[in-house]
Motif scaffolding. Structure first.
Motif, PDB file in Angstrom:
ATOM      1  N   TYR A 115      43.743 -19.442  -9.539  1.00 40.36           N
ATOM      2  CA  TYR A 115      42.948 -20.112 -10.624  1.00 40.36           C
ATOM      3  C   TYR A 115      42.568 -21.515 -10.162  1.00 40.36           C
ATOM      4  O   TYR A 115      41.529 -22.012 -10.061  1.00 40.36           O
ATOM      5  CB  TYR A 115      43.512 -20.100 -12.037  1.00 40.36           C
ATOM      6  N   LEU A 116      43.812 -22.297  -9.549  1.00 41.27           N
ATOM      7  CA  LEU A 116      43.825 -23.512  -9.020  1.00 41.27           C
ATOM      8  C   LEU A 116      42.562 -23.599  -8.144  1.00 41.27           C
ATOM      9  O   LEU A 116      41.863 -24.443  -7.704  1.00 41.27           O
ATOM     10  CB  LEU A 116      44.904 -24.390  -8.619  1.00 41.27           C
ATOM     11  N   ALA A 117      42.672 -22.744  -6.944  1.00 37.96           N
ATOM     12  CA  ALA A 117      41.970 -22.551  -5.853  1.00 37.96           C
ATOM     13  C   ALA A 117      40.639 -22.326  -6.312  1.00 37.96           C
ATOM     14  O   ALA A 117      39.624 -22.752  -5.384  1.00 37.96           O
ATOM     15  CB  ALA A 117      42.292 -21.409  -5.038  1.00 37.96           C
ATOM     16  N   SER A 118      40.033 -21.521  -7.268  1.00 40.78           N
ATOM     17  CA  SER A 118      38.959 -21.408  -7.807  1.00 40.78           C
ATOM     18  C   SER A 118      38.078 -22.562  -8.609  1.00 40.78           C
ATOM     19  O   SER A 118      36.848 -22.558  -8.520  1.00 40.78           O
ATOM     20  CB  SER A 118      38.874 -20.225  -8.644  1.00 40.78           C
ATOM     21  N   LEU A 119      38.818 -23.793  -8.694  1.00 40.49           N
ATOM     22  CA  LEU A 119      38.280 -24.731  -9.416  1.00 40.49           C
ATOM     23  C   LEU A 119      37.244 -25.701  -8.361  1.00 40.49           C
ATOM     24  O   LEU A 119      37.692 -25.837  -7.028  1.00 40.49           O
ATOM     25  CB  LEU A 119      39.271 -25.649 -10.123  1.00 40.49           C
ATOM     26  N   PRO A 120      36.485 -26.425  -8.855  1.00 39.26           N
ATOM     27  CA  PRO A 120      35.442 -27.065  -7.842  1.00 39.26           C
ATOM     28  C   PRO A 120      36.241 -28.146  -7.526  1.00 39.26           C
ATOM     29  O   PRO A 120      37.226 -28.790  -8.367  1.00 39.26           O
ATOM     30  CB  PRO A 120      34.264 -27.517  -8.577  1.00 39.26           C
ATOM     31  N   PRO A 121      36.159 -28.733  -6.437  1.00 38.38           N
ATOM     32  CA  PRO A 121      36.776 -30.129  -5.927  1.00 38.38           C
ATOM     33  C   PRO A 121      36.550 -31.287  -6.815  1.00 38.38           C
ATOM     34  O   PRO A 121      35.382 -31.337  -7.069  1.00 38.38           O
ATOM     35  CB  PRO A 121      36.317 -30.325  -4.401  1.00 38.38           C
ATOM     36  N   LYS A 122      37.486 -32.053  -6.900  1.00 37.81           N
ATOM     37  CA  LYS A 122      37.215 -33.452  -7.661  1.00 37.81           C
ATOM     38  C   LYS A 122      36.788 -34.497  -6.965  1.00 37.81           C
ATOM     39  O   LYS A 122      37.631 -34.467  -5.987  1.00 37.81           O
ATOM     40  CB  LYS A 122      38.292 -33.502  -8.753  1.00 37.81           C
ATOM     41  N   ASP A 123      36.093 -35.201  -7.275  1.00 38.48           N
ATOM     42  CA  ASP A 123      35.723 -36.246  -6.508  1.00 38.48           C
ATOM     43  C   ASP A 123      36.525 -37.735  -7.270  1.00 38.48           C
ATOM     44  O   ASP A 123      35.944 -38.053  -8.438  1.00 38.48           O
ATOM     45  CB  ASP A 123      34.305 -36.711  -6.618  1.00 38.48           C
ATOM     46  N   TYR A 124      37.459 -38.369  -6.612  1.00 44.07           N
ATOM     47  CA  TYR A 124      38.160 -39.451  -7.262  1.00 44.07           C
ATOM     48  C   TYR A 124      37.516 -40.617  -6.811  1.00 44.07           C
ATOM     49  O   TYR A 124      38.480 -41.737  -7.099  1.00 44.07           O
ATOM     50  CB  TYR A 124      39.469 -39.086  -6.777  1.00 44.07           C
ATOM     51  N   ASN A 125      36.518 -40.693  -6.433  1.00 41.55           N
ATOM     52  CA  ASN A 125      36.072 -42.046  -5.892  1.00 41.55           C
ATOM     53  C   ASN A 125      35.143 -42.869  -7.240  1.00 41.55           C
ATOM     54  O   ASN A 125      34.537 -42.441  -8.180  1.00 41.55           O
ATOM     55  CB  ASN A 125      34.875 -42.013  -4.948  1.00 41.55           C
TER      56      ASN A 125
END
Length: 125
Positions: A115-125
């Motif tokens: 499930y965690l691998a299927s989430l879109p990457p978060k942009d922390y900028n």
């Protein structure tokens, strides 16, 4: 690199001589190092120890060394240990039936990881 190849060869010879003081060396071959950085060597004792290795320089930007080999001996409990290995810029990679393996990942944990691998990457900028 020549120093590394010779050091590996000499270390193997010292280990063999200290482990099997009364065993004759049946095979002691060493070829190289050559101008391209490649080499190969093999050693075998009458007590059943066998070790061979070959190395070459990979044609990548780092010109890293690729080493492949295997060794075999009989453990004190009588088990024949046979290990194949490869070493490159990513580390030492052994393969052998006697090596421990991690337990399987429990199904609930695997589902959470999937499930965690299927989430879109978060942009922390």
């Amino acid at each position: 690199m020549i120093y590394t190849c010779l050091t590996t060869y000499m270390l193997s010879t010292v280990v063999l001589s200290s482990c099997q003081r009364n065993d004759a060396i049946l095979r002691n071959d060493f070829d190289g190092p050559y101008a391209d950085g490649s080499y190969k060597w093999a050693i075998q004792t009458e007590g059943g120890i066998f070790h061979e290795q070959r190395g070459s320089v990979k044609a990548n930007p780092e010109h890293s060394l690729l080493v492949e080999g295997q060794y075999q001996y009989t453990a004190p409990d009588g088990q024949v240990i046979n290990l194949l290995y490869k070493a490159d810029e990513t580390g030492f990679h052994p393969v052998g039936d006697h090596l421990p393996t991690p337990p399987p990942i429990p199904p609930l944990i695997q589902r959470a990881l999937d499930y965690l691998a299927s989430l879109p990457p978060k942009d922390y900028n």
